[in-house]
Design an enzyme around this catalytic site. Structure first.
Site, PDB file in Angstrom:
ATOM      1  N   VAL A  89       0.779 -13.877  28.052  1.00 40.74           N
ATOM      2  CA  VAL A  89       0.332 -12.535  28.472  1.00 40.74           C
ATOM      3  C   VAL A  89       0.562 -12.339  29.975  1.00 40.74           C
ATOM      4  CG1 VAL A  89      -1.581 -10.890  28.493  1.00 40.74           C
ATOM      5  CG2 VAL A  89      -1.348 -12.498  26.601  1.00 40.74           C
ATOM      6  N   CYS A  90       0.259 -13.400  30.757  1.00 43.52           N
ATOM      7  CA  CYS A  90       0.418 -13.305  32.219  1.00 43.52           C
ATOM      8  C   CYS A  90       1.868 -13.015  32.585  1.00 43.52           C
ATOM      9  CB  CYS A  90       0.012 -14.615  32.878  1.00 43.52           C
ATOM     10  SG  CYS A  90      -1.644 -15.130  32.459  1.00 43.52           S
ATOM     11  N   SER A  91       2.789 -13.620  31.846  1.00 41.20           N
ATOM     12  CA  SER A  91       4.207 -13.484  32.196  1.00 41.20           C
ATOM     13  C   SER A  91       4.726 -12.085  31.958  1.00 41.20           C
ATOM     14  CB  SER A  91       5.036 -14.507  31.407  1.00 41.20           C
ATOM     15  OG  SER A  91       4.614 -15.800  31.741  1.00 41.20           O
TER      16      SER A  91
END
Lengths: 202, 207
Positions: free
Chosen positions: A91-93
């Site tokens: 998700v962060c990426s």
């Protein structure tokens, strides 16, 4: 017996719904280099700040080589803090690359964005390098580990931060906090609407 | 009766334990692609999309008669429908946007191909607002649709982005996947050429 079968079916259906809620996209640019931690407990910390409080001040090193002091923006810019849990995760990426194409929306609201993660500078350098040139500063809250996340009360028991958005106005006052479900990306429109409200642009 | 209740309780407890263990563990889960990506020769499940309101888009897709709020991709009048699975948040989709725009321009400029091959984009996990940002930022002229709940992405095997799928929208192979491409394409011209080669010769009586 029929009641038992119904109970099992309903419970399994519920479990399927819950365990599949962490779906996300992965850009081919990261290819096979993304580590998938699976579905995590949505929130695993206790906030220490609230809307209306003066934001805890901090000084952190940035990937750009600069040292960023939160108080330097006082009286000048609205500050959006985007805490993400960890580099090289799904998700962060695909959160910051989205923010990277809306610089105009931040500028229109006289705001700047600071991305923060508990990863160290070399890791953040490699990871954000895959995202192309980022217009905003990416800060490392690595040492003392997660100190800034801790000061906001968003450091999880596993040592990573929550997926959190904080908007701080020009007086240094926290005007918005969203400790999001760690498994999901926060909706961009909500952030922009809050920014517009605070800046008075709409 | 008591025995039945005991079984009932045990089953419920075990199932609940299963749910919550899934929510708190930090063991590596399988790769996001849990279902296989679309492959050439397979039939693709019907793609249901929100009916566009923009007249130019309705005209391009030849959906002028559509009165429903949603429509099926099979209603788009063309030999081949090229679908780009993208995300506003995907850096490679952002980087490739000019090449995809160039591909669309080449399609439009070709007297024959502009009616035979049509291009749409589906922003997976993107709201309409987010799709709109991508559209404005990269000045995208072809139709883009939002898939906010990943419904289409799931049907597509949760592929990484960008992912291109060419589907036969007419002829003997209707609904079949003719070509797939993960990631960018180096030359829009060559990519269009490879798509054009997939067009079936018209059958008598068909337009």
């Amino acid at each position: 017996m029929r009641q038992n079968i119904t109970t099992i079916m309903l419970t399994l259906l519920l479990s399927l719904l819950l365990t599949s809620s962490g779906i996300c996209t992965v850009s081919e640019i990261f290819s096979e280099s993304i580590y998938n931690p699976g579905i995590l407990s949505p929130i695993d910390s206790q906030l220490k700040v609230k809307v209306g409080d003066i934001a805890p001040d901090f000084t952190l090193p940035a990937v750009s080589g600069k040292t960023i002091h939160l108080k330097d923006y006082r009286g000048k810019k609205i500050v959006v803090l985007s805490f993400v849990p960890a580099a090289w995760t799904p998700v962060c990426s695909d959160q910051w690359p989205g923010y990277n194409i809306v610089e105009n929306l931040f500028k229109a609201n006289d705001a700047i964005l600071l991305g923060i993660s508990v990863d160290n500078i070399p890791t953040l350098f490699s990871w954000t390098g895959q995202m192309g040139h980022l217009w905003f500063e990416v800060l490392s809250d690595f040492w003392p580990h997660g100190k800034v996340a801790q000061s906001f009360g968003i450091l999880r028991s596993t040592g990573v931060s929550e997926r959190t958005l904080v908007i701080i106005d020009k007086k240094g006052v926290i005007r918005y906090i969203n400790v999001n479900d760690i498994n999901q990306r926060p909706p961009l429109e909500t952030l922009i609407k809050e920014l517009q409200k605070i800046s008075g642009s709409k | 009766m008591k025995k039945n209740r005991l079984i009932h309780f045990t089953l419920l407890f075990t199932s609940l334990l299963f749910i919550f263990s899934g929510c708190t563990s930090f063991t590596p889960a399988p790769h996001p692609e849990t279902t296989p990506p679309p492959t050439i020769g397979e039939s693709l499940p019907e793609i249901n999309l929100t009916s566009p309101t923009e007249e130019s888009i309705r005209n391009y897709l030849e959906l002028t008669d559509i009165t429903t709020t949603t429509f099926s991709s099979t209603q788009i009048d063309c030999d081949i429908l090229l679908v780009e699975i993208f995300s506003m948040y995907c850096p490679l989709c952002q980087r490739e946007a000019p090449a995809v725009n160039e591909l669309f321009k080449l399609m439009q400029d070709d007297q024959k191909l502009f009616r035979q091959i049509k291009l749409i984009g589906i922003g997976v996990g993107n709201s309409a607002f987010e799709v709109g940002i991508f559209k404005n930022k990269y000045k995208v002229k072809f139709p883009l649709f939002a898939d906010p709940n990943f419904a289409i992405h799931n049907d597509m095997g949760q592929v990484r982005t960008p992912f291109f799928i060419a589907i036969a929208n007419r002829g003997k192979k209707k609904n079949q996947i003719l070509l797939t491409k993960l990631g960018g394409f180096s030359s829009p011209d060559k990519f269009l050429h490879s798509l054009a080669e997939l067009i079936e010769p018209p059958v008598k009586g068909e337009k």
